[in-house]
Design an enzyme around this catalytic site. Structure first.
Site, PDB file in Angstrom:
ATOM      1  N   GLY A   1       0.858  -1.189   0.000  1.00  0.00           N
ATOM      2  CA  GLY A   1       0.000   0.000   0.000  1.00  0.00           C
ATOM      3  C   GLY A   1       0.886   1.229   0.000  1.00  0.00           C
TER       4      GLY A   1
ATOM      5  N   ALA B   1      -1.051   4.075   4.066  1.00  0.00           N
ATOM      6  CA  ALA B   1      -2.180   3.164   3.797  1.00  0.00           C
ATOM      7  C   ALA B   1      -2.562   2.347   5.037  1.00  0.00           C
ATOM      8  CB  ALA B   1      -1.840   2.228   2.645  1.00  0.00           C
TER       9      ALA B   1
ATOM     10  N   SER C   1       1.956  -0.680   8.348  1.00  0.00           N
ATOM     11  CA  SER C   1       2.626  -0.959   9.624  1.00  0.00           C
ATOM     12  C   SER C   1       1.598  -1.174  10.736  1.00  0.00           C
ATOM     13  CB  SER C   1       3.564   0.193  10.002  1.00  0.00           C
ATOM     14  OG  SER C   1       4.519   0.389   8.993  1.00  0.00           O
TER      15      SER C   1
ATOM     16  N   SER D   1       6.243  -1.494  -2.082  1.00  0.00           N
ATOM     17  CA  SER D   1       6.193  -2.419  -3.235  1.00  0.00           C
ATOM     18  C   SER D   1       5.672  -1.800  -4.537  1.00  0.00           C
ATOM     19  CB  SER D   1       5.316  -3.652  -2.920  1.00  0.00           C
ATOM     20  OG  SER D   1       5.752  -4.306  -1.763  1.00  0.00           O
TER      21      SER D   1
END
Ligand SMILES: Nc1ncnc2c1ncn2[C@@H]1O[C@H](COP(=O)(O)OP(=O)(O)OP(=O)(O)O)[C@@H](O)[C@H]1O
Ligand SMILES: [Mg+2]
Length: 174
Positions: free
Chosen positions: A7, A11, A14, A81
């Site tokens: 995300g 987002a 964590s 990512s």
């Protein structure tokens, strides 16, 4: 199993990863939590956030997860990512991979802006921000995408939703 949370910044990766870890660790002592931010400190080489640096970081995290996976250590990876190729590599190289996409809308991310990143980018003070000047390819093959109303729920509700659908061997017993 490698659980991979994707995300944009803010987002909730964590936050959700912590909740998942705290729950799953009770039943699976062989579980580690790998956060993209913490890992940058582990590497300790001031990698930076250019696309090239992010590619190097992705290489390191995926290979670290592979080592864990080969030794039957479960991992939760919370990583922004941006490389579909690395996500494909994960799926091909981990014995077991569960990818989750937290599809939090950009207006919500900008309102949260917990790191001040989006405001700083808007002022022209920060570059290499994913979703601003670095494109974010939306994960096309996630095992679970949390979007719409679902991604606006409380973090604990989102974590519960994930725990309900996690495949064996990490599936909760409740
Ligand atoms: N579902 C949610 N509802 C409301 N607030 C949330 C939710 N998820 C996360 N937050 C809040 O949003 C902020 C950003 O969350 P978090 O740090 O987990 O994001 P992240 O995806 O790890 O971001 P980064 O990539 O920058 O590390 C935090 O202040 C967190 O408390
Ligand atoms: Mg984070």
């Amino acid at each position: 199993m490698i659980i991979w949370l994707i995300g944009l910044s803010g987002a909730g990766k964590s936050t959700i990863a912590n909740l998942l870890y705290n729950d799953l660790k009770l039943r699976h002592s062989n579980l580690v939590y790998l956060d993209g931010d913490n890992l940058r400190d582990v590497w300790g080489d001031q990698l930076g956030h250019t696309v090239d640096a992010r590619n190097k970081n992705a290489h390191r995290i995926s290979h670290l997860c592979q080592l864990m996976d080969q030794q039957e250590i479960h991992a939760i990876a919370a990583v922004l990512s941006i490389f579909p190729d690395w996500q494909r590599w994960n799926r091909e190289n981990f014995r077991s991979y569960f990818e989750i996409f937290l599809d939090t809308p950009m207006d919500v991310l900008k309102a949260r802006d917990s790191k001040g990143l989006y405001a700083s980018a808007a002022r022209g003070k920060t570059d290499n921000v994913v979703g601003v000047d670095i494109p974010f390819p939306r994960p096309a093959n996630a095992d679970l995408t949390i979007s719409g109303d679902a991604v606006m729920e409380k973090p604990s509700v989102i974590a519960e939703r994930i725990l309900r659908v996690l495949p064996h061997p990490l599936k909760t017993l409740t």
